[in-house]
Design a protein around this motif. Structure first.
Motif, PDB file in Angstrom:
ATOM      1  N   SER A   1      37.262  46.782  48.657  1.00  0.00           N
ATOM      2  CA  SER A   1      37.054  47.507  47.409  1.00  0.00           C
ATOM      3  C   SER A   1      35.642  48.084  47.351  1.00  0.00           C
ATOM      4  CB  SER A   1      37.273  46.564  46.225  1.00  0.00           C
ATOM      5  OG  SER A   1      36.809  47.150  45.029  1.00  0.00           O
ATOM      6  N   PRO A   2      35.496  49.266  46.817  1.00  0.00           N
ATOM      7  CA  PRO A   2      34.141  49.803  46.622  1.00  0.00           C
ATOM      8  C   PRO A   2      33.329  48.987  45.611  1.00  0.00           C
ATOM      9  CG  PRO A   2      35.785  51.193  45.547  1.00  0.00           C
ATOM     10  CD  PRO A   2      36.530  50.209  46.386  1.00  0.00           C
ATOM     11  N   ASP A   3      34.019  48.097  44.890  1.00  0.00           N
ATOM     12  CA  ASP A   3      33.335  47.242  43.911  1.00  0.00           C
ATOM     13  C   ASP A   3      32.895  45.903  44.500  1.00  0.00           C
ATOM     14  OD1 ASP A   3      33.721  49.124  41.855  1.00  0.00           O
ATOM     15  OD2 ASP A   3      35.741  48.362  41.472  1.00  0.00           O
ATOM     16  N   THR A   4      33.012  45.745  45.827  1.00  0.00           N
ATOM     17  CA  THR A   4      32.650  44.473  46.452  1.00  0.00           C
ATOM     18  C   THR A   4      31.197  44.108  46.161  1.00  0.00           C
ATOM     19  OG1 THR A   4      34.284  44.728  48.216  1.00  0.00           O
ATOM     20  CG2 THR A   4      32.452  43.215  48.623  1.00  0.00           C
ATOM     21  N   GLY A   5      30.289  45.068  46.326  1.00  0.00           N
ATOM     22  CA  GLY A   5      28.870  44.793  46.090  1.00  0.00           C
ATOM     23  C   GLY A   5      28.596  44.365  44.668  1.00  0.00           C
ATOM     24  N   THR A   6      29.231  45.042  43.708  1.00  0.00           N
ATOM     25  CA  THR A   6      29.055  44.686  42.292  1.00  0.00           C
ATOM     26  C   THR A   6      29.585  43.286  42.014  1.00  0.00           C
ATOM     27  OG1 THR A   6      29.245  47.011  41.659  1.00  0.00           O
ATOM     28  CG2 THR A   6      29.620  45.359  39.936  1.00  0.00           C
ATOM     29  N   ALA A   7      30.745  42.963  42.627  1.00  0.00           N
ATOM     30  CA  ALA A   7      31.331  41.634  42.423  1.00  0.00           C
ATOM     31  C   ALA A   7      30.456  40.547  43.045  1.00  0.00           C
ATOM     32  CB  ALA A   7      32.737  41.590  43.017  1.00  0.00           C
ATOM     33  N   LEU A   8      29.842  40.837  44.185  1.00  0.00           N
ATOM     34  CA  LEU A   8      28.945  39.853  44.801  1.00  0.00           C
ATOM     35  C   LEU A   8      27.693  39.652  43.954  1.00  0.00           C
ATOM     36  CD1 LEU A   8      29.219  40.757  48.594  1.00  0.00           C
ATOM     37  CD2 LEU A   8      29.943  38.623  47.502  1.00  0.00           C
ATOM     38  N   GLN A   9      27.231  40.710  43.297  1.00  0.00           N
ATOM     39  CA  GLN A   9      26.097  40.553  42.382  1.00  0.00           C
ATOM     40  C   GLN A   9      26.478  39.668  41.199  1.00  0.00           C
ATOM     41  OE1 GLN A   9      24.908  44.529  41.340  1.00  0.00           O
ATOM     42  NE2 GLN A   9      23.926  44.922  43.323  1.00  0.00           N
ATOM     43  N   ALA A  10      27.712  39.838  40.709  1.00  0.00           N
ATOM     44  CA  ALA A  10      28.178  38.989  39.612  1.00  0.00           C
ATOM     45  C   ALA A  10      28.325  37.546  40.074  1.00  0.00           C
ATOM     46  CB  ALA A  10      29.517  39.528  39.085  1.00  0.00           C
ATOM     47  N   TYR A  11      28.777  37.372  41.316  1.00  0.00           N
ATOM     48  CA  TYR A  11      28.880  36.032  41.902  1.00  0.00           C
ATOM     49  C   TYR A  11      27.489  35.404  42.012  1.00  0.00           C
ATOM     50  CZ  TYR A  11      29.961  32.482  45.482  1.00  0.00           C
ATOM     51  OH  TYR A  11      30.100  31.307  46.199  1.00  0.00           O
ATOM     52  N   ALA A  12      26.509  36.195  42.452  1.00  0.00           N
ATOM     53  CA  ALA A  12      25.135  35.695  42.563  1.00  0.00           C
ATOM     54  C   ALA A  12      24.598  35.263  41.205  1.00  0.00           C
ATOM     55  CB  ALA A  12      24.234  36.764  43.167  1.00  0.00           C
ATOM     56  N   ALA A  13      24.958  35.992  40.165  1.00  0.00           N
ATOM     57  CA  ALA A  13      24.504  35.625  38.819  1.00  0.00           C
ATOM     58  C   ALA A  13      25.064  34.272  38.407  1.00  0.00           C
ATOM     59  CB  ALA A  13      24.929  36.703  37.820  1.00  0.00           C
ATOM     60  N   GLN A  14      26.286  33.971  38.837  1.00  0.00           N
ATOM     61  CA  GLN A  14      26.855  32.657  38.563  1.00  0.00           C
ATOM     62  C   GLN A  14      26.146  31.578  39.379  1.00  0.00           C
ATOM     63  OE1 GLN A  14      29.065  32.006  36.146  1.00  0.00           O
ATOM     64  NE2 GLN A  14      28.918  34.188  35.643  1.00  0.00           N
ATOM     65  N   LEU A  15      25.893  31.861  40.649  1.00  0.00           N
ATOM     66  CA  LEU A  15      25.180  30.897  41.492  1.00  0.00           C
ATOM     67  C   LEU A  15      23.813  30.545  40.903  1.00  0.00           C
ATOM     68  CD1 LEU A  15      25.819  32.331  45.093  1.00  0.00           C
ATOM     69  CD2 LEU A  15      26.756  30.209  44.164  1.00  0.00           C
TER      70      LEU A  15
END
Length: 447
Positions: free
Chosen positions: A128-142
Motif C-alpha cells: 500500500s502507498p500508505d505503508t509509511g504512514t501506517a509505520l509512523q502510526a505504529y511508531a507512535a504507539q511504540l
C-alpha cells in the motif's frame, strides 16, 4: 534481523568414556554458548573473573549460524543476519576486533515479489502507498512504552493495549498497511495476528524501526559467525562443547554443575550460575528447580523457527514473499515459508520458515523443496543445502499471566540461589538488545 539462542540440554545417560570425574573451580559457570552466554563469558573474563561455558552443540553461537558454500567458499548467514547499532554492540564488535559496516534494508536488492506458496502462482498484490504512514502510526504507539526496549519491566497494571491480540490492535489503530512489513521482520511466532501485542512490539520495536532508516550493522566479512569464532579463541579451554548437563545443584553458598562431554564427566564448582538457554522445563530436567521456578517456567509456550538455504538451477534476483490472498493481510496460516531471498551466492537462496509447534526438520525440508519447486519461476530442481532448527523459539505466556505479573515474578528470580538469567525469554530475539540487557544485568552482579 533474524533473531538471536536455542539450546536443548538433556540428562546424560550412562557412565562417561573416561569413567572418572574431573573437578574444576570457577567464579562463574555459564550454561549456554549462544549470544548471551558468550557475551557473558567475554564480559566476565574482561572483569578478571574465571568462567566456564557449557554448551550442548559442538560450536558456539546459538542462532548465529553461517553456511559456507563449498563451491565458492562464500558465507551465507542464516538466522541472524543484521544487528542494531547500539553502543554495547559497537563496543562488543570492537572488543572482538570485528570490522562492521552499515546497511540500510532494501538498498541493495530488487523489489520484493509476492507468490502464493500454496498454489505457486504470483499474487496480484503490491504494498500500500500508505505503508509509511501506517509505520509512523505504529511508531507512535511504540513510543508509549519505551521500557520495552530494555526488557519486560512492565508497569502494574499492564496497559490493556499490550495484552490485545495483535490483529485486534491493528484494527483498533488502523495499522493494516504496515502489517506485512511487521510480519516479515517479527518472524517465528506461528500465528502472528493471535499473539499479544507486547510480543510483537518486542520483536519490532523502536530500535528496529529506526534502523530501517539509519541502517543496521553488518559484519564486514559477511560471516556473522566471526563473532563466535573470535570469542572461542578468547575462551579457549574455558568453553566446554558437545556437553550434556547431568545435574545442577544450587545454594546460597554457590553452585555445582555436572556434565558429560567428549573428555568424560566434569564437575564445576562456582560462586554463581548464569543460565543462558530457553528456560523450558524439558531443558531443565537436570536442575534442582524450586516450586516457584517450576511453576513460572511451566507457563511458557513456544513456536518453531527454521532457517536455511536452497540450491536451484534458475535465477532468484529478488525476495519472494509468501502471500495468501484468502487470508487477512495475505498472511498465510502457519505460515510455513516466510520468504525466499537471494543469498548473494549464485544458485543459492536463503529461506526462512516458521510453525506454531515443532515439526521434524526432515518434513520441513521436504515442504520447502516442494513449495519452491512449485513456484511459477522455472527454478528447475531444488535441493536443500542446509536447514537449521531453532526450537524452542519465541517463548510466550498467556495474556492473563502477563496481566497477573508474570514478568515481575520472572525477573524476581534474578540472584536467587546464586543464579542469574539472560536470553531471549527475558527480553527479545535480537542480539544487540540482548547484549545490552546482559551487560546491564552483569553490571549489577559483578563487584
Amino acid at each position: 534481523m533474524r533473531f538471536s539462542t536455542a539450546l536443548i540440554l538433556s540428562v546424560a545417560v550412562g557412565a562417561s568414556q573416561a569413567g572418572r570425574t574431573t573437578t574444576i573451580e570457577r567464579d562463574y559457570v555459564i550454561i549456554g554458548g549462544g549470544s548471551t552466554g558468550v557475551y557473558s563469558a567475554i564480559y566476565l573474563k574482561d572483569k578478571g573473573k574465571s568462567v566456564a561455558v557449557v554448551e550442548a552443540k559442538d560450536i558456539l553461537g546459538g542462532h548465529t549460524e553461517t553456511y559456507v558454500d563449498p563451491v565458492t567458499s562464500r558465507p551465507i548467514n542464516l538466522a541472524v543476519v543484521v544487528f542494531q547499532a547500539n553502543q554495547v554492540a559497537k563496543d562488543y564488535f570492537a572488543r572482538l576486533n570485528i570490522s562492521t559496516i552499515t546497511q540500510v534494508p532494501g538498498s541493495s536488492q530488487n523489489p520484493t515479489q509476492y507468490y502464493n506458496y500454496a498454489t505457486g502462482e504470483k499474487a496480484s498484490y503490491s504494498p500500500s502507498p500508505d505503508t509509511g504512514t501506517a509505520l509512523q502510526a505504529y511508531a507512535a504507539q511504540l513510543a508509549k512504552y519505551p521500557y520495552l526496549e530494555t526488557g519486560f519491566n512492565l508497569p502494574s497494571p499492564v496497559p490493556e493495549d499490550l495484552l490485545l491480540k495483535f490483529g485486534d490492535f491493528v484494527d483498533k489503530y488502523q495499522l493494516g498497511p504496515a502489517v506485512r512489513t511487521i510480519w516479515n521482520v517479527a518472524q517465528g511466532f506461528g500465528n502472528f495476528l493471535e499473539q499479544p501485542t507486547v510480543y510483537v512490539f518486542k520483536l519490532f520495536g523502536l530500535g528496529v524501526l529506526q534502523s530501517f532508516t539509519n541502517g543496521f550493522t553488518v559484519v564486514a566479512s559477511g560471516d556473522n559467525h566471526e563473532i563466535y569464532d573470535k570469542a572461542a579463541t578468547i575462551l579457549g579451554s574455558d568453553a566446554f562443547l558437545s556437553s550434556r548437563i547431568t545435574s545442577v545443584t544450587r545454594s546460597k553458598k554457590g553452585v555445582e554443575v555436572k556434565f558429560c562431554g567428549p573428555n568424560g564427566d566434569t564437575k564445576i564448582k562456582a560462586s554463581k550460575l548464569i543460565l543462558a538457554i530457553p528456560p523450558k522445563l524439558e531443558n531443565l530436567r537436570a536442575f534442582d528447580l524450586s516450586n516457584n521456578e517450576r511453576q513460572l517456567f511451566g507457563k511458557f509456550n513456544n513456536s518453531a523457527y527454521y532457517a536455511g538455504a536452497v540450491r536451484h538451477n534458475g535465477s532468484i534476483s529478488f525476495p519472494i514473499e509468501n502471500y495468501d490472498p484468502a487470508a487477512p493481510f495475505g498472511i498465510p496460516d502457519g505460515p510455513g515459508i516466510y520468504t525466499v531471498s537471494p543469498s548473494g551466492v549464485p544458485n543459492l537462496a536463503n529461506v526462512w520458515y516458521g510453525l506454531p509447534s515443532f515439526v521434524p526438520p526432515e518434513a520441513v525440508g521436504a515442504d520447502i523443496i516442494q513449495r519452491i519447486e512449485g513456484l511459477s519461476l522455472n527454478l528447475g530442481e531444488v535441493s536443500l543445502a542446509v536447514l537449521k532448527t531453532h526450537y524452542p523459539f519465541e517463548l510466550t505466556v498467556k495474556p492473563d499471566d502477563i496481566a497477573n505479573g508474570f514478568y515481575t515474578q520472572l525477573y524476581n528470580l534474578q540472584g536467587t540461589a546464586n543464579t542469574y538469567y539472560t536470553g531471549a525469554a527475558f527480553h527479545t530475539h535480537d542480539s544487540a538488545q540482548l547484549w545490552q540487557f546482559t551487560k546491564t544485568l552483569l553490571d549489577g552482579v559483578v563487584v
